[in-house]
Every structure is written in C-alpha cells, then in structure tokens.
Write an enzyme that holds these catalytic residues in place. Structure first.
Site, mmCIF file in Angstrom:
data_model
loop_
_atom_site.group_PDB
_atom_site.id
_atom_site.type_symbol
_atom_site.label_atom_id
_atom_site.label_comp_id
_atom_site.label_asym_id
_atom_site.label_seq_id
_atom_site.Cartn_x
_atom_site.Cartn_y
_atom_site.Cartn_z
ATOM 1 N N ASP A 13 -0.618 0.531 8.119
ATOM 2 C CA ASP A 13 -1.786 1.163 8.505
ATOM 3 C C ASP A 13 -1.646 2.145 9.328
ATOM 4 O OD1 ASP A 13 -2.404 0.582 5.249
ATOM 5 O OD2 ASP A 13 -3.629 -1.168 5.909
ATOM 6 N N LYS A 16 1.475 6.156 8.869
ATOM 7 C CA LYS A 16 2.879 6.876 7.949
ATOM 8 C C LYS A 16 3.119 7.892 7.785
ATOM 9 C CE LYS A 16 3.863 2.842 6.984
ATOM 10 N NZ LYS A 16 2.609 2.048 7.784
ATOM 11 N N GLY A 40 -0.417 2.769 1.173
ATOM 12 C CA GLY A 40 -1.158 3.267 0.541
ATOM 13 C C GLY A 40 -0.988 4.662 2.209
ATOM 14 N N HIS A 41 -0.016 6.070 1.435
ATOM 15 C CA HIS A 41 0.185 7.019 2.803
ATOM 16 C C HIS A 41 -0.705 7.470 2.851
ATOM 17 C CE1 HIS A 41 4.582 4.419 3.733
ATOM 18 N NE2 HIS A 41 3.177 3.763 3.808
ATOM 19 N N ARG A 143 18.116 -12.777 -9.795
ATOM 20 C CA ARG A 143 18.860 -12.449 -9.922
ATOM 21 C C ARG A 143 18.380 -12.043 -11.441
ATOM 22 N NH1 ARG A 143 23.628 -16.445 -7.500
ATOM 23 N NH2 ARG A 143 21.353 -17.253 -8.224
ATOM 24 N N GLN A 223 4.532 -0.542 4.733
ATOM 25 C CA GLN A 223 4.395 -1.605 5.764
ATOM 26 C C GLN A 223 4.536 -1.635 6.800
ATOM 27 O OE1 GLN A 223 6.270 -2.664 2.492
ATOM 28 N NE2 GLN A 223 3.709 -1.826 1.994
ATOM 29 N N ARG A 304 -11.155 -3.498 6.972
ATOM 30 C CA ARG A 304 -9.467 -4.248 7.570
ATOM 31 C C ARG A 304 -9.517 -4.843 8.761
ATOM 32 N NH1 ARG A 304 -6.629 1.817 7.033
ATOM 33 N NH2 ARG A 304 -5.809 1.703 5.088
ATOM 34 N N LYS A 330 -4.592 7.947 16.261
ATOM 35 C CA LYS A 330 -5.824 7.576 16.470
ATOM 36 C C LYS A 330 -6.280 6.591 17.842
ATOM 37 C CE LYS A 330 -7.531 5.796 12.731
ATOM 38 N NZ LYS A 330 -6.847 5.407 10.716
HETATM 39 P P1 IMO Z 1 1.030 0.801 4.477
HETATM 40 O O1 IMO Z 1 2.691 1.506 3.346
HETATM 41 C C1 IMO Z 1 -1.397 -3.182 5.405
HETATM 42 C C2 IMO Z 1 -0.231 -7.066 3.377
HETATM 43 C C3 IMO Z 1 -1.263 -7.124 2.275
HETATM 44 C C4 IMO Z 1 -0.930 -8.160 2.454
HETATM 45 C C5 IMO Z 1 0.155 -8.388 2.915
HETATM 46 C C6 IMO Z 1 1.084 -9.287 1.242
HETATM 47 O O2 IMO Z 1 -0.114 1.318 3.513
HETATM 48 O O3 IMO Z 1 1.431 0.380 5.849
HETATM 49 P P2 IMO Z 1 1.513 -7.545 -0.945
HETATM 50 O O4 IMO Z 1 0.924 -7.185 -1.732
HETATM 51 O O5 IMO Z 1 2.813 -7.036 0.578
HETATM 52 O O6 IMO Z 1 2.224 -9.196 -1.098
HETATM 53 O O7 IMO Z 1 0.819 -7.630 0.689
HETATM 54 O O8 IMO Z 1 0.903 -7.573 3.442
HETATM 55 N N1 IMO Z 1 0.037 -5.052 2.956
HETATM 56 C C7 IMO Z 1 -0.438 -4.323 4.135
HETATM 57 N N2 IMO Z 1 -0.992 -3.931 4.588
HETATM 58 N N3 IMO Z 1 -0.509 -1.423 4.944
HETATM 59 C C8 IMO Z 1 0.710 -1.661 3.785
HETATM 60 O O9 IMO Z 1 1.008 -0.799 4.126
HETATM 61 C C9 IMO Z 1 0.450 -3.336 3.285
HETATM 62 N N4 IMO Z 1 1.189 -3.476 2.252
HETATM 63 C C10 IMO Z 1 0.741 -5.124 1.850
HETATM 64 O O10 IMO Z 1 -2.740 -7.194 2.929
HETATM 65 O O11 IMO Z 1 -1.812 -9.407 3.840
HETATM 66 MG MG MG Z 2 -1.780 1.014 3.853
#
Ligand code: IMO
Ligand code: MG
Length: 421
Positions: A13, A16, A40-41, A143, A223, A304, A330
C-alpha cells in the site's frame, strides 16, 4: 534495454499503482511479476479513479503492453471483472494485455482453503486478503498447480477436476468448516473462456526479445519487501518474492537485465493484517494518519494500522532490493502535525540496533528522532523551491541515512500531484 523495477519497501500500500501509472508513459511494456488479486493498486487521473488488482497499472496508457508474468497467481474471475470495467471506459484491454502461459491459476477452492486455514489459526491468523494466494503458491511449489497455458490443452477440465478433488479432501480435514466447492465454478469456467480473447504468450521469450529489440520494460511489484516470503516477518508475510530478485524469477529475466530499481515508501508506515509493527501508533496521531491518509484497504476495506516511518526496516528493504532511487509518498498526510518522528533504531534487551532482528515480535522499543512539522499544505506544491524547509530537512535525513536519493515526491493521489527532483 533494461527492465526497471518498481517495488514497495514497506508492508504494501505504498502507492505503487500511482507511480507505475505516472512512469508508464515512458515504457512500452509494464509487467506484473508476483502476487495476485491481493494487490490493490489505486490510480487517479482527471475524473477517473480505479483500483487494479490483477491488471498491470500501465493499462491506461496507449501503446503499452501489459504482461501478467509467470510469477503471478492469476484469478481469472477478478481479471474478467476488471477488464469489463476498463473496457467500459473505452480502453481496448484485449489489445493491451498479454498473459504468460506459466502463470498459475487461482481456483475457487483456493479461496476456500485460504478461509479454512485462516479460521483454523484463530488468533494467530495471518490476516490474509483471502484471495487464495497462499494455497495457490502452495500448489505451485507442490508441482500440481494449473497454469494459464493448460487452458489450451484438451485435458484441461480433467486437470481441473483432479486438483479440485485434492482441495476437497484438504477442506474436509478442517473440522467444522462448511463450504460448497462448486459454488463459483460456473463463473470461473466463464472467466477461463474469457481468457481466450487475450494473447497467451511465452512471457520469458516475449520480454527478453523486447529488451533485445531496444524496448524498455517496467516491472510492477505488488505488496512490499516487508511482506516477502523470505525477508518479511515470517509467518506474517505473503507467499511470493516481493523483492527485486522476484522480478527476475517472476518474468524470466536474467539479473543483468535489471536497470533502475525504484523503491517506493510512505513518509509514515501502514500495515494491514496481523504481524509485528514496531512503530505502530495507537493514539490520536495514528487515527489522524488513518483519516487524512484514507488508510483503508483498497482490496479488503479493512482499516490499516498506522505508525511512524521505520528507518531500520526501510534500510533493510533498500539493501535487499538494491534500490537506486527513492520515491516518497503521502507526506502531505502529515501537514498538520507539530512533531514528526522517525524510528532510527530498535532497543532489544537493553541494546540499540539498526539491524532487523530475526523476531521483530519480541520486545522492541523503537528509538525515535523528532522533526519539527512543516504545518503547511503540500498538495499544490510543484516546485522544489516552494517546499518548506522543515519538509526538506525530513527528506535530507532520509537521504543521509539511506545513501539513496529521494527522486520523486508524491503530494496527492492525482497523476499531477508529483514532484520530480
Ligand atoms: P498491495 O500490492 C498490503 C497482506 C495481508 C496479510 C498478508 C498475507 O496493494 O500493496 P495474502 O492475501 O497475501 O495471503 O495476505 O499480506 N497483504 C497486503 N497488504 N498491500 C497489499 O498489496 C497486500 N497483499 C497482501 O493483509 O497481512
Ligand atoms: Mg493494497
């Protein structure tokens, strides 16, 4: 040409989507290399706002080819929904997106397994987005996963049924977990058919050829480094390689083809889901950051967690990713604060360190350095010379600590609210 990489340096978050959208104009190819619809972009331009989960963030630029790389775990249902929404804006998605044969596919039962496993963990749960990411990567390494290229084969249905039956026996081992394994199957099969509208490619040949022909590529991370399966705070991580090296394995590119590594970080920190967060704020300042920063998950809507910038964690991420240029997001959210803090070290068992400990959930007391707030609105500033001195000293400190220049400062969600230094 080289593949430049955009990476989140914190817990996801970081913004990106906005940065990839801003940079995408310079790149004929944008490629996602890991993760899936857990991302979530968010992108804002003019009157348009969009949250992309699966489609790469270059899709709004004419002339850009957007690749789903082999390292992605791909949800056809979410992909179809997203494509339909983008098409409704008059954008020719089918021309702009290509799918790698080697990307693994998320089945409806992967999401059920995610939910079953999280509920079985109770308090110790990861806080997953429940998009089936972990179970799909589990099948990949076991696999036995289904891949996009499989949909072109005559035995695809059979392979699907085989995997589904494995999932059913796993689901049955979760006592008391109620489910309907076929509930979303029709929708999923429709979405699989929809994929046939797209180019299904050998992504590794496509990209290596493109670079050899002088085309550049922007690899879009999802992530953040602190959620990486190896270097994040395991087990509170996602299941993929979110680091720079993940762009090589997730696209089939050799390390020497990597060009500039852009590292994106928020001027403060956020985290969603469980896991350690040493600089977390539980007070009114934390609440203000959440409100002003609109810190609610773009994928799950969860509030968050918020906290001060963590330099120990940031330096760790920069080291692992080999960041060349920093992009700070931000800072405008902190406009009203009298005092701003940066964590420069962790006190662990009475000793101060600036290295990431193996367990960050043991007792850590953050050591802070205080900065005077700038108390001025940054959102309309477009020139370096108009930036307040207090803000410049905040950036200056970050550059001195990390030895990496802060090249871009984003002061609002819109494409235009971006200052290049
Ligand atoms: P973007 O790309 C923030 C967090 C989840 C959880 C952990 C594992 O928008 O930055 P998962 O669903 O991958 O098994 O969850 O990772 N998480 C994120 N937190 N932004 C994301 O993506 C995330 N994708 C997974 O909240 O703690
Ligand atoms: Mg996100």
């Amino acid at each position: 040409m080289k593949a430049d990489v955009v990476l989140g340096l914190q817990w996801g978050d970081e913004g990106k989507g906005k940065i990839v959208d801003v940079l995408a104009g310079k790149y004929p190819i944008v490629a996602r290399f890991q993760g899936g619809a857990n991302a979530g972009h968010s992108i804002h331009f003019g009157e348009t706002s969009f949250v992309l989960h699966t489609v790469p963030s270059g899709v709004f630029h004419e002339g850009t080819t957007n690749i789903i790389g082999n390292g992605v775990v791909f949800d056809p249902v979410i992909f179809k929904k997203e494509c339909k929404e983008i098409e409704a804006l008059g954008i020719p998605v089918r021309e702009r997106i290509a799918l790698s044969k080697r990307a693994n596919i998320i089945l409806p039962t992967h999401k059920l397994l995610d939910a079953a496993s999280e509920s079985a963990m109770g308090k110790g749960k990861i806080g997953s987005t429940l998009k089936g990411i972990g179970p799909c990567y589990t099948d990949k390494t076991a696999r036995r996963g289904l891949r996009i290229g499989d949909i072109l084969q005559p035995d695809f249905k059979k392979k699907f049924e085989n995997l589904k039956s494995i999932h059913i026996s796993e689901l049955n081992s979760f006592k008391g977990f109620r489910y309907d394994a076929s509930e979303h199957e029709e929708e999923w099969m429709d979405a699989i058919e929809f994929l046939r509208n797209f180019r299904i490619i050998d992504g590794e040949y496509f990209l290596n050829n493109a670079l050899a022909e002088g085309k550049s590529c922007l690899a879009e991370g999802a992530q953040g480094t602190l959620l990486d399966v190896d270097f994040g705070e395991y087990p509170f991580v996602t299941s993929s390689s979110t680091i720079c090296a993940g762009a090589c394995t997730g696209l089939g590119l050799p390390p020497k083809s990597i060009g500039t590594v852009y590292g994106i970080f928020k001027a403060y920190c956020t985290r969603v889901g469980s896991g350690p967060f040493p600089t977390e704020l539980f007070d009114a300042t934390g609440e203000e950051l959440r409100k002003r920063g609109m810190e609610y998950g773009a994928t799950t809507g969860r509030p968050r967690r918020t906290g001060w910038l963590d330099m120990v964690a940031l330096k760790y991420a920069i080291m692992i990713d080999g960041v060349d240029e920093l992009i700070m997001m931000k800072a405008d959210v902190m406009d009203n604060l009298d005092t701003i803090k940066i964590c420069t070290g962790y006190e662990v068992n009475g000793k101060v360190t600036d290295k990431m400990p193996f367990y960050t959930y043991s007792d850590i007391v953050p050591v802070y350095r205080e900065f005077k707030g700038w108390k001025k609105s940054l959102k309309d500033i477009r020139k370096e010379s108009d930036l307040p001195a207090e803000f410049l000293s905040y950036i200056d400190f970050i550059e001195k600590e990390t030895h990496v220049p802060v090249k871009v400062v984003s002061l609002g969600p819109d494409r235009d609210q971006t200052l290049f230094r």
